[in-house]
Enzyme design. Structure first.
Site, PDB file in Angstrom:
ATOM      1  N   SER A 139     -13.512  10.311  41.315  1.00 50.91           N
ATOM      2  CA  SER A 139     -12.124  10.077  41.759  1.00 50.91           C
ATOM      3  C   SER A 139     -11.553  11.409  42.211  1.00 50.91           C
ATOM      4  O   SER A 139     -12.063  12.470  41.826  1.00 50.91           O
ATOM      5  CB  SER A 139     -11.318   9.552  40.560  1.00 50.91           C
ATOM      6  OG  SER A 139      -9.927   9.570  40.835  1.00 50.91           O
ATOM      7  N   TYR A 152      -8.637   9.316  31.642  1.00 52.49           N
ATOM      8  CA  TYR A 152      -9.233   9.084  32.969  1.00 52.49           C
ATOM      9  C   TYR A 152      -9.604  10.412  33.628  1.00 52.49           C
ATOM     10  O   TYR A 152     -10.712  10.568  34.156  1.00 52.49           O
ATOM     11  CB  TYR A 152      -8.233   8.304  33.819  1.00 52.49           C
ATOM     12  CG  TYR A 152      -8.763   7.788  35.139  1.00 52.49           C
ATOM     13  CD1 TYR A 152      -9.553   6.649  35.192  1.00 52.49           C
ATOM     14  CD2 TYR A 152      -8.457   8.429  36.335  1.00 52.49           C
ATOM     15  CE1 TYR A 152     -10.023   6.155  36.407  1.00 52.49           C
ATOM     16  CE2 TYR A 152      -8.919   7.948  37.551  1.00 52.49           C
ATOM     17  CZ  TYR A 152      -9.696   6.809  37.576  1.00 52.49           C
ATOM     18  OH  TYR A 152     -10.156   6.327  38.789  1.00 52.49           O
TER      19      TYR A 152
HETATM   20  P1  NAD Z   1     -11.745  -2.767  39.847  1.00 49.46           P
HETATM   21  O1  NAD Z   1     -10.960  -3.079  38.618  1.00 49.46           O
HETATM   22  O2  NAD Z   1     -11.580  -3.601  41.050  1.00 49.46           O
HETATM   23  O3  NAD Z   1     -13.284  -2.681  39.505  1.00 49.46           O
HETATM   24  C1  NAD Z   1     -13.760  -2.166  38.287  1.00 49.46           C
HETATM   25  C2  NAD Z   1     -15.110  -2.780  38.035  1.00 49.46           C
HETATM   26  O4  NAD Z   1     -15.605  -2.312  36.774  1.00 49.46           O
HETATM   27  C3  NAD Z   1     -15.022  -4.310  37.946  1.00 49.46           C
HETATM   28  O5  NAD Z   1     -16.151  -4.864  38.569  1.00 49.46           O
HETATM   29  C4  NAD Z   1     -15.035  -4.558  36.450  1.00 49.46           C
HETATM   30  O6  NAD Z   1     -15.545  -5.822  36.139  1.00 49.46           O
HETATM   31  C5  NAD Z   1     -15.976  -3.444  36.015  1.00 49.46           C
HETATM   32  N1  NAD Z   1     -15.881  -3.157  34.584  1.00 49.46           N
HETATM   33  C6  NAD Z   1     -14.783  -2.843  33.853  1.00 49.46           C
HETATM   34  N2  NAD Z   1     -15.119  -2.700  32.554  1.00 49.46           N
HETATM   35  C7  NAD Z   1     -16.452  -2.936  32.471  1.00 49.46           C
HETATM   36  C8  NAD Z   1     -17.380  -2.968  31.402  1.00 49.46           C
HETATM   37  N3  NAD Z   1     -17.008  -2.737  30.146  1.00 49.46           N
HETATM   38  N4  NAD Z   1     -18.669  -3.264  31.691  1.00 49.46           N
HETATM   39  C9  NAD Z   1     -19.066  -3.527  32.958  1.00 49.46           C
HETATM   40  N5  NAD Z   1     -18.235  -3.520  34.006  1.00 49.46           N
HETATM   41  C10 NAD Z   1     -16.938  -3.227  33.764  1.00 49.46           C
HETATM   42  O7  NAD Z   1     -11.433  -1.229  40.157  1.00 49.46           O
HETATM   43  P2  NAD Z   1     -11.888  -0.269  41.342  1.00 49.46           P
HETATM   44  O8  NAD Z   1     -10.649   0.319  41.870  1.00 49.46           O
HETATM   45  O9  NAD Z   1     -12.848  -0.923  42.262  1.00 49.46           O
HETATM   46  O10 NAD Z   1     -12.638   0.863  40.516  1.00 49.46           O
HETATM   47  C11 NAD Z   1     -14.027   1.108  40.615  1.00 49.46           C
HETATM   48  C12 NAD Z   1     -14.298   2.580  40.324  1.00 49.46           C
HETATM   49  O11 NAD Z   1     -13.644   3.373  41.309  1.00 49.46           O
HETATM   50  C13 NAD Z   1     -13.774   3.054  38.971  1.00 49.46           C
HETATM   51  O12 NAD Z   1     -14.692   3.942  38.391  1.00 49.46           O
HETATM   52  C14 NAD Z   1     -12.490   3.756  39.341  1.00 49.46           C
HETATM   53  O13 NAD Z   1     -12.148   4.748  38.410  1.00 49.46           O
HETATM   54  C15 NAD Z   1     -12.883   4.367  40.678  1.00 49.46           C
HETATM   55  N6  NAD Z   1     -11.736   4.745  41.519  1.00 49.46           N
HETATM   56  C16 NAD Z   1     -10.857   3.807  41.979  1.00 49.46           C
HETATM   57  C17 NAD Z   1      -9.800   4.210  42.788  1.00 49.46           C
HETATM   58  C18 NAD Z   1      -8.791   3.241  43.355  1.00 49.46           C
HETATM   59  O14 NAD Z   1      -7.773   3.689  43.922  1.00 49.46           O
HETATM   60  N7  NAD Z   1      -8.988   1.947  43.285  1.00 49.46           N
HETATM   61  C19 NAD Z   1      -9.640   5.570  43.097  1.00 49.46           C
HETATM   62  C20 NAD Z   1     -10.560   6.481  42.610  1.00 49.46           C
HETATM   63  C21 NAD Z   1     -11.613   6.058  41.820  1.00 49.46           C
END
Ligand code: NAD
Length: 257
Positions: A139, A152
């Site tokens: 991130s 985080y």
């Molecule tokens: P999201 O909530 O859409 O996806 C998260 C995924 O992780 C989902 O598929 C969920 O089912 C899975 N998950 C959660 N807990 C779990 C567990 N215990 N076991 C297995 N799977 C689990 O969120 P996202 O925004 O797609 O985030 C995905 C990654 O990207 C994360 O690591 C997040 O920190 C990172 N990220 C997101 C953003 C953003 O703006 N959306 C920015 C930077 C980084």
């Protein structure tokens, strides 16, 4: 480029960025293993849909990434893991004195320790196959901080450190390890924050997006899951064979500030 014959294993991939990365890797020809902690019909239907539309083999394997043993057995069940995308992640926002201990533990387990466990089991499979790519979805918070996101920010800085270490341990092999550092991406994780923020600040949706969510993203645009997927595909290409131990920001200029 074709990733035909490679298997990509993506943690937390029934939603958001993980799902977007799965689609792009499948479109590039890789077989895909999807994952989350649930085992719903909808999870298996996603696997079928990607397989049908791209022609690659797609499986869904349920495993809870907060449990180290489950992370390890997940990779064992996948059997082949040429491309490992450590993506599963959760978030909680609170000042440190009020930060619930169980939220701290869950975030460190899911956003950081899971990558340690999956990588430990995947590397021997990559060595056996003679090729491998580890891509950690970190991130902008892996490179910079914000208040109220102690767990985080700690986990995401940690995964950037893990990325560098794994890259050094595999440096003389045809294996690379890198981290993608997204800024804000409009996934369910972010979408869920909009209604509360609208209420809290008495703002309309567009103002919340521009002045709150994208306050630190100079482009004033969300990154998309397709852009992140394509960045992952690039890191799997031959052109990226000498890119290892580094971070690629997809953040509209956030970390340039
Ligand atoms: P999201 O909530 O859409 O996806 C998260 C995924 O992780 C989902 O598929 C969920 O089912 C899975 N998950 C959660 N807990 C779990 C567990 N215990 N076991 C297995 N799977 C689990 O969120 P996202 O925004 O797609 O985030 C995905 C990654 O990207 C994360 O690591 C997040 O920190 C990172 N990220 C997101 C953003 C953003 O703006 N959306 C920015 C930077 C980084």
């Amino acid at each position: 480029m074709s990733l035909q014959g490679k298997t990509a294993v993506i943690t937390g991939s029934n939603s958001g960025i993980g799902l977007g990365v799965a689609w792009e890797l499948a479109r590039a020809g890789a077989d895909v293993v999807l994952n989350s902690f649930t085992d719903d019909e909808a999870d298996h239907a996603l696997a079928e849909q990607i397989a049908k539309e791209t022609g690659v083999a797609v499986r869904y394997i349920q495993a809870d990434m907060s449990d180290g043993a489950a992370c390890r057995s997940f990779i064992e069940q996948a059997g082949q893991c040429d491309i490992l995308i450590n993506n599963a992640g959760v978030q909680h926002v609170a000042p440190i004195q009020d930060f619930p201990v169980e939220k701290w533990d869950a975030i460190i387990a899911i956003d950081l320790s899971s990558a340690f466990h999956t990588t430990a089991v995947a590397l021997p499979l990559m060595r056996e196959a003679g090729w491998g790519r580890v891509v950690n979805i970190a991130s902008a918070h892996g490179l910079t901080a914000s208040p109220y996101k102690s767990a985080y920010v700690a986990a995401k800085h940690g995964i950037v450190g893990l990325t560098k270490t794994v890259a050094l341990e595999t440096a003389e092999e045809p294996i690379t390890c890198n981290a993608i550092c997204p800024g804000y991406v409009l996934t369910p994780l972010v979408e869920a924050q909009i209604p509360d923020t609208m209420k809290e600040y008495g703002m309309d949706r567009d103002t919340v997006i521009r002045d709150v969510l994208l306050a630190r993203q100079p482009s004033k645009e969300f990154a998309t899951v397709e852009q992140l997927g394509s960045t992952a595909v690039f890191l799997c290409s031959d052109a990226a064979a000498q890119i290892t131990g580094t971070t690629i920001s997809v953040d509209g200029g956030w970390t340039a500030l």
